[in-house]
Design a protein around this motif. Sequence first.
Motif, PDB file in Angstrom:
ATOM      1  N   LEU A 163     141.122  -9.496  57.957  1.00  0.00           N
ATOM      2  CA  LEU A 163     141.361 -10.200  59.020  1.00  0.00           C
ATOM      3  C   LEU A 163     141.428  -9.431  60.598  1.00  0.00           C
ATOM      4  CD1 LEU A 163     143.931 -12.647  57.953  1.00  0.00           C
ATOM      5  CD2 LEU A 163     141.740 -13.519  58.510  1.00  0.00           C
ATOM      6  N   ILE A 164     142.065  -8.215  60.269  1.00  0.00           N
ATOM      7  CA  ILE A 164     141.912  -7.272  61.634  1.00  0.00           C
ATOM      8  C   ILE A 164     140.808  -6.975  61.896  1.00  0.00           C
ATOM      9  CG2 ILE A 164     142.751  -5.034  62.259  1.00  0.00           C
ATOM     10  CD1 ILE A 164     145.361  -5.768  60.366  1.00  0.00           C
ATOM     11  N   ALA A 165     139.898  -6.499  60.788  1.00  0.00           N
ATOM     12  CA  ALA A 165     138.466  -6.067  61.120  1.00  0.00           C
ATOM     13  C   ALA A 165     137.897  -7.346  61.663  1.00  0.00           C
ATOM     14  CB  ALA A 165     137.857  -5.874  59.683  1.00  0.00           C
ATOM     15  N   TYR A 166     138.045  -8.443  61.492  1.00  0.00           N
ATOM     16  CA  TYR A 166     137.306  -9.617  62.139  1.00  0.00           C
ATOM     17  C   TYR A 166     137.547  -9.665  63.547  1.00  0.00           C
ATOM     18  CZ  TYR A 166     134.543 -13.702  61.605  1.00  0.00           C
ATOM     19  OH  TYR A 166     133.625 -14.902  61.802  1.00  0.00           O
ATOM     20  N   LEU A 188     137.049  -8.164  69.428  1.00  0.00           N
ATOM     21  CA  LEU A 188     137.671  -7.643  70.767  1.00  0.00           C
ATOM     22  C   LEU A 188     136.589  -6.595  71.141  1.00  0.00           C
ATOM     23  CD1 LEU A 188     141.291  -7.135  69.421  1.00  0.00           C
ATOM     24  CD2 LEU A 188     140.379  -8.583  71.043  1.00  0.00           C
ATOM     25  N   ALA A 189     135.823  -6.121  70.293  1.00  0.00           N
ATOM     26  CA  ALA A 189     134.724  -5.160  70.695  1.00  0.00           C
ATOM     27  C   ALA A 189     133.589  -5.827  71.435  1.00  0.00           C
ATOM     28  CB  ALA A 189     134.166  -4.546  69.343  1.00  0.00           C
ATOM     29  N   ARG A 212     133.866   0.511  65.112  1.00  0.00           N
ATOM     30  CA  ARG A 212     133.754   1.529  64.064  1.00  0.00           C
ATOM     31  C   ARG A 212     135.007   1.148  63.105  1.00  0.00           C
ATOM     32  NH1 ARG A 212     136.885   5.210  62.535  1.00  0.00           N
ATOM     33  NH2 ARG A 212     138.331   5.058  64.412  1.00  0.00           N
ATOM     34  N   ARG A 213     136.276   1.042  63.793  1.00  0.00           N
ATOM     35  CA  ARG A 213     137.524   0.700  63.075  1.00  0.00           C
ATOM     36  C   ARG A 213     137.136  -0.794  62.363  1.00  0.00           C
ATOM     37  NH1 ARG A 213     141.416   0.520  67.687  1.00  0.00           N
ATOM     38  NH2 ARG A 213     142.675  -0.646  66.065  1.00  0.00           N
ATOM     39  N   ALA A 214     136.734  -1.642  62.954  1.00  0.00           N
ATOM     40  CA  ALA A 214     136.411  -2.933  62.349  1.00  0.00           C
ATOM     41  C   ALA A 214     135.643  -2.777  60.739  1.00  0.00           C
ATOM     42  CB  ALA A 214     135.809  -3.896  62.992  1.00  0.00           C
ATOM     43  N   ARG A 215     134.566  -1.725  60.877  1.00  0.00           N
ATOM     44  CA  ARG A 215     133.604  -1.766  59.604  1.00  0.00           C
ATOM     45  C   ARG A 215     134.666  -0.800  58.780  1.00  0.00           C
ATOM     46  NH1 ARG A 215     129.714  -0.470  63.602  1.00  0.00           N
ATOM     47  NH2 ARG A 215     128.216  -2.112  63.692  1.00  0.00           N
ATOM     48  N   GLU A 216     135.546   0.052  59.063  1.00  0.00           N
ATOM     49  CA  GLU A 216     136.467   0.795  58.308  1.00  0.00           C
ATOM     50  C   GLU A 216     137.324  -0.238  57.539  1.00  0.00           C
ATOM     51  OE1 GLU A 216     139.662   3.596  59.704  1.00  0.00           O
ATOM     52  OE2 GLU A 216     137.606   4.885  59.559  1.00  0.00           O
TER      53      GLU A 216
END
Length: 70
Positions: free
Chosen positions: A16-19, A24-25, A42-46
Motif C-alpha cells: 500500500l505504501i508502494a502504491y 506521489l512520484a 525507487r522506494r515504491a519499487r523496493e
Amino acid sequence: MIAEKVRDGATTRPRLIAYTLAHLAKVDSVCGDLGEADEKMRRAREMWQVGDGSDDLEDARFEALVGAGA
C-alpha cells in the motif's frame, strides 16, 4: 500517510505504501521535481517487493503505474 496505519499485516502495508509512493512520484514529476519523483519511484519499487502478493492489489496495475516512469 494513511497506508502506514493499515493493520493488515506486514505484507500488505508495504505494498500500500508502494502504491501511494508511486502516485506521489507522479505528482512530483508533474510539478517538475524529477529528483524527488525518481527517489519515490525507487522506494515504491523496493516496497512493492516486500509484500508477498497475498493482498488484493494487482501486480499488473502497479507495474503499469511504475513502468510509465515518474
